[in-house]
Design a protein around this motif. Structure first.
Motif, PDB file in Angstrom:
ATOM      1  N   PHE A 128      -4.680   2.016  10.706  1.00 25.31           N
ATOM      2  CA  PHE A 128      -4.015   3.315  10.916  1.00 25.31           C
ATOM      3  C   PHE A 128      -4.963   4.494  10.982  1.00 25.31           C
ATOM      4  N   THR A 129      -6.276   4.212  10.891  1.00 32.92           N
ATOM      5  CA  THR A 129      -7.244   5.309  11.006  1.00 32.92           C
ATOM      6  C   THR A 129      -8.323   4.930  12.019  1.00 32.92           C
ATOM      7  N   ARG A 144       0.864  -6.998  -4.512  1.00 30.18           N
ATOM      8  CA  ARG A 144       0.230  -7.981  -3.626  1.00 30.18           C
ATOM      9  C   ARG A 144       0.262  -9.359  -4.260  1.00 30.18           C
ATOM     10  N   GLU A 150      -2.223   7.829  -2.318  1.00 28.90           N
ATOM     11  CA  GLU A 150      -2.429   8.044  -0.897  1.00 28.90           C
ATOM     12  C   GLU A 150      -2.637   9.537  -0.673  1.00 28.90           C
ATOM     13  N   GLY A 163     -10.613   3.908   0.520  1.00 26.13           N
ATOM     14  CA  GLY A 163     -10.613   3.762   1.970  1.00 26.13           C
ATOM     15  C   GLY A 163     -10.116   5.055   2.574  1.00 26.13           C
ATOM     16  N   CYS A 164     -10.593   5.372   3.777  1.00 21.41           N
ATOM     17  CA  CYS A 164     -10.194   6.644   4.374  1.00 21.41           C
ATOM     18  C   CYS A 164     -10.457   6.625   5.875  1.00 21.41           C
ATOM     19  N   GLN A 181      -1.775   3.032  -6.492  1.00 18.96           N
ATOM     20  CA  GLN A 181      -2.617   3.696  -5.494  1.00 18.96           C
ATOM     21  C   GLN A 181      -2.238   5.166  -5.408  1.00 18.96           C
ATOM     22  N   ALA A 183      -6.722  10.673   6.267  1.00 18.75           N
ATOM     23  CA  ALA A 183      -5.953  10.011   5.218  1.00 18.75           C
ATOM     24  C   ALA A 183      -6.911   9.255   4.325  1.00 18.75           C
ATOM     25  N   PHE A 184      -6.457   9.001   3.113  1.00 21.87           N
ATOM     26  CA  PHE A 184      -7.266   8.178   2.213  1.00 21.87           C
ATOM     27  C   PHE A 184      -6.352   7.472   1.226  1.00 21.87           C
ATOM     28  N   GLY A 185      -6.848   6.375   0.694  1.00 22.09           N
ATOM     29  CA  GLY A 185      -6.096   5.636  -0.317  1.00 22.09           C
ATOM     30  C   GLY A 185      -7.055   5.187  -1.403  1.00 22.09           C
ATOM     31  N   SER A 193       0.355   3.662   1.894  1.00 21.37           N
ATOM     32  CA  SER A 193       0.172   4.305   3.196  1.00 21.37           C
ATOM     33  C   SER A 193       1.489   4.565   3.919  1.00 21.37           C
ATOM     34  N   GLN A 206       2.863   8.024   4.143  1.00 19.71           N
ATOM     35  CA  GLN A 206       2.379   8.906   5.228  1.00 19.71           C
ATOM     36  C   GLN A 206       3.439   9.039   6.310  1.00 19.71           C
ATOM     37  N   GLN A 244       0.864  -1.183   0.000  1.00 17.25           N
ATOM     38  CA  GLN A 244       0.000   0.000   0.000  1.00 17.25           C
ATOM     39  C   GLN A 244       0.898   1.229   0.000  1.00 17.25           C
TER      40      GLN A 244
HETATM   41  N1  DAH Z   1      -3.984   1.368   2.414  1.00 15.03           N
HETATM   42  C1  DAH Z   1      -5.367   0.951   2.279  1.00 15.03           C
HETATM   43  C2  DAH Z   1      -5.433  -0.240   1.346  1.00 15.03           C
HETATM   44  O1  DAH Z   1      -4.507  -0.459   0.598  1.00 15.03           O
HETATM   45  C3  DAH Z   1      -6.220   2.059   1.724  1.00 15.03           C
HETATM   46  C4  DAH Z   1      -6.387   3.140   2.720  1.00 15.03           C
HETATM   47  C5  DAH Z   1      -7.441   3.082   3.612  1.00 15.03           C
HETATM   48  C6  DAH Z   1      -5.524   4.215   2.790  1.00 15.03           C
HETATM   49  C7  DAH Z   1      -7.641   4.085   4.541  1.00 15.03           C
HETATM   50  C8  DAH Z   1      -5.701   5.217   3.726  1.00 15.03           C
HETATM   51  C9  DAH Z   1      -6.781   5.129   4.599  1.00 15.03           C
HETATM   52  O2  DAH Z   1      -4.884   6.279   3.820  1.00 15.03           O
HETATM   53  O3  DAH Z   1      -6.976   6.119   5.507  1.00 15.03           O
HETATM   54  O4  DAH Z   1      -6.400  -0.931   1.329  1.00 15.03           O
END
Ligand code: DAH
Length: 360
Positions: A266-267, A210, A226, A305-306, A224, A328-330, A186, A189, A184
Motif C-alpha cells: 500500500f506504499t 496473526r 498506524e 514500516g512506512c 500496532q 503512512a507508517f505502522g 492499516s 487508513q 494490521q
Molecule cells: N501494516 C504493516 C505491517 O503490519 C506495517 C506498515 C508498513 C504500516 C508500512 C504502514 C506502512 O502504514 O506504510 O507489517
C-alpha cells in the motif's frame, strides 16, 4: 457471745470482704450474702422479735448501725470498681494511632498502554487526531483496498485468522471467508480516507492478530499504531522528519534513525525505519569488544514500516492522487516497549508477572 459482739464481728468481716471484692460481680455476691433476703444481717433484723425485751433497743440500734456502715461501704466500693472497670474497657478498646498504616498495593499502568499513550501524546502534540477501527474486519479493508493482490502472501491461511459464521449455511469455506481478525491496523487508513476529506493527520492504535505461535519475537495478538498523513505537497522528506522526531521523542535525543528500502503493497516507495541501538550506542559491540546481542552486532534496531501512500490506495478511497499525496507508517507497540526497556522476550509483556510489570 453477746449479739452486739456478733454484730461487731459481722461488721468487720463484711467490711473486709467488701475491701477484697475486686469486681462488681464479687461485690454483689457480698451484698447478697449480707443484705439479701437470706443474708446474715437480714437474719438479725428478722430475728429481732426473739431478742429479750431489755436488749431489743440496743441490739436494734446496733443492727441498724451495722447496716448503714455496710451499705455505705458497698456504695463506695461499687463506685470505685465501676470507675476501674470503665477505665479497663477504654484501655482494651483503645486504638494505637501511632501504628503505621497497612500499605495499599497500587496498580500500575500496563507497559503496552503506557507506550501506546506515549506515542499518542507525541503525535497529538503534532496536531494529529487519534482514531480507532474495528478489530473484526473484512478482506476489503484489511487487504484489497490496501492494494494487496489476491495472491499476496499476507493473505494466506498461515497468517490470518478468518472468522466463520457458524449460525447458518456454511457460507464461508475455510480460507474463503470475507471476514477476519485484522492482521494490521492499516485498514483504518481506508476507513478514515472514506470518511474524511484531506487534510488528514491521524494515528490509529489497536490490537491486531496473526496466526503465529508466541516466541520471543512473535505474539498471536499484539498492538500496532498506524499513522496516516494526507495533504497537498507531502513528500518523503516529511515522512523522514516526522518519524525521526518520533524516534527521538520515544528513545532519546541521541538516537539516530535510518530508512531502508522495503516493500509494502500500500506504499510506494516503502521503507523500514531503524533506530540506532541503545545498548551498544550504535557501534554493534560492547566496551569489551563483544558483539552486541540486542542489535546482533548491526548497531541498528528495526522499529517500523512506512512509505508514501500508493496512488492506487488513494484512488480506491476516493482521494485524487493528482491533488493529494501522503505518507503512512505502522509501528509495533510491544516491539517499541522491548527496545526502549531492553526486554529480551515479547511474551514477558503478557505474562502478568507483577515483579516485571511494576518496574515501569
Ligand atoms: N501494516 C504493516 C505491517 O503490519 C506495517 C506498515 C508498513 C504500516 C508500512 C504502514 C506502512 O502504514 O506504510 O507489517
Amino acid at each position: 457471745m453477746a449479739i452486739t459482739d456478733e454484730l461487731a464481728q459481722l461488721r468487720e468481716q463484711t467490711l473486709a470482704r467488701i475491701a477484697e471484692a475486686d469486681t462488681s460481680a464479687a461485690l454483689e455476691s457480698v451484698r447478697v450474702a449480707v443484705l439479701g433476703k437470706a443474708g446474715t444481717l437480714t437474719g438479725y433484723l428478722r430475728g429481732m422479735g426473739k431478742v429479750a425485751k431489755e436488749e431489743r433497743a440496743v441490739v436494734g440500734k446496733t443492727v441498724n448501725e451495722v447496716r448503714n456502715v455496710v451499705e455505705e461501704a458497698l456504695e463506695a466500693r461499687k463506685k470505685k470498681l465501676a470507675a476501674a472497670e470503665m477505665e479497663a474497657a477504654i484501655d482494651a478498646s483503645a486504638v494505637d494511632v501511632t501504628l503505621p498504616g497497612r500499605a495499599q498495593q497500587m496498580g500500575t499502568r500496563h507497559l503496552i498502554n503506557a507506550i501506546t499513550d506515549e506515542v499518542s501524546e507525541t503525535f497529538l502534540g503534532l496536531g494529529y487526531t487519534v482514531v480507532h477501527g474495528p478489530e473484526v474486519e473484512t478482506d476489503y479493508y484489511n487487504f484489497e483496498a490496501l492494494n494487496a493482490p489476491k495472491d499476496h502472501p499476507s493473505r494466506s491461511m498461515q497468517d490470518t485468522f478468518y472468522v466463520r459464521d457458524l449460525s447458518g449455511e456454511a457460507s464461508s469455506v475455510r480460507g474463503e471467508s470475507d471476514v477476519l481478525l485484522r492482521t494490521q491496523t492499516s485498514g483504518v487508513q481506508v476507513h478514515v480516507m472514506e470518511d474524511q476529506k484531506p487534510p488528514i493527520y491521524i494515528i490509529a492504535p489497536g490490537k491486531v492478530y496473526r496466526r503465529d505461535v508466541a516466541d520471543p519475537s512473535h505474539l498471536p495478538q499484539f498492538t500496532q499504531i498506524e499513522g496516516l498523513v494526507i495533504d497537498k505537497g507531502i513528500s518523503f522528506g516529511d515522512l523522514k522528519g516526522t518519524l525521526d522526531y518520533f524516534c527521538k521523542q520515544m528513545f532519546g535525543p541521541d538516537r539516530k534513525t535510518r530508512f531502508r528500502a522495503h516493500y509494502f503493497p500500500f506504499t510506494e516507495p516503502s521503507a523500514e525505519a531503524d533506530v540506532s541501538c541503545g545498548v551498544c550506542g550504535g557501534t554493534g559491540h560492547l566496551h569489551d569488544g563483544e558483539r552486541c546481542r540486542m542489535c546482533k552486532g548491526t548497531g541498528w534496531l528495526e522499529i517500523l514500516g512506512c512509505g508514501m501512500v500508493d496512488p492506487n490506495v488513494l484512488t480506491m478511497s476516493g482521494i485524487d492522487p493528482e491533488e493529494y499525496s501522503g505518507f503512512a507508517f505502522g509501528v509495533g507497540v510491544e516491539r517499541v516497549a522491548c527496545l526502549k526497556y531492553n526486554v529480551p522476550d515479547l511474551r514477558m509483556l503478557l505474562e502478568g508477572d507483577m515483579r516485571f510489570l511494576r518496574q515501569f
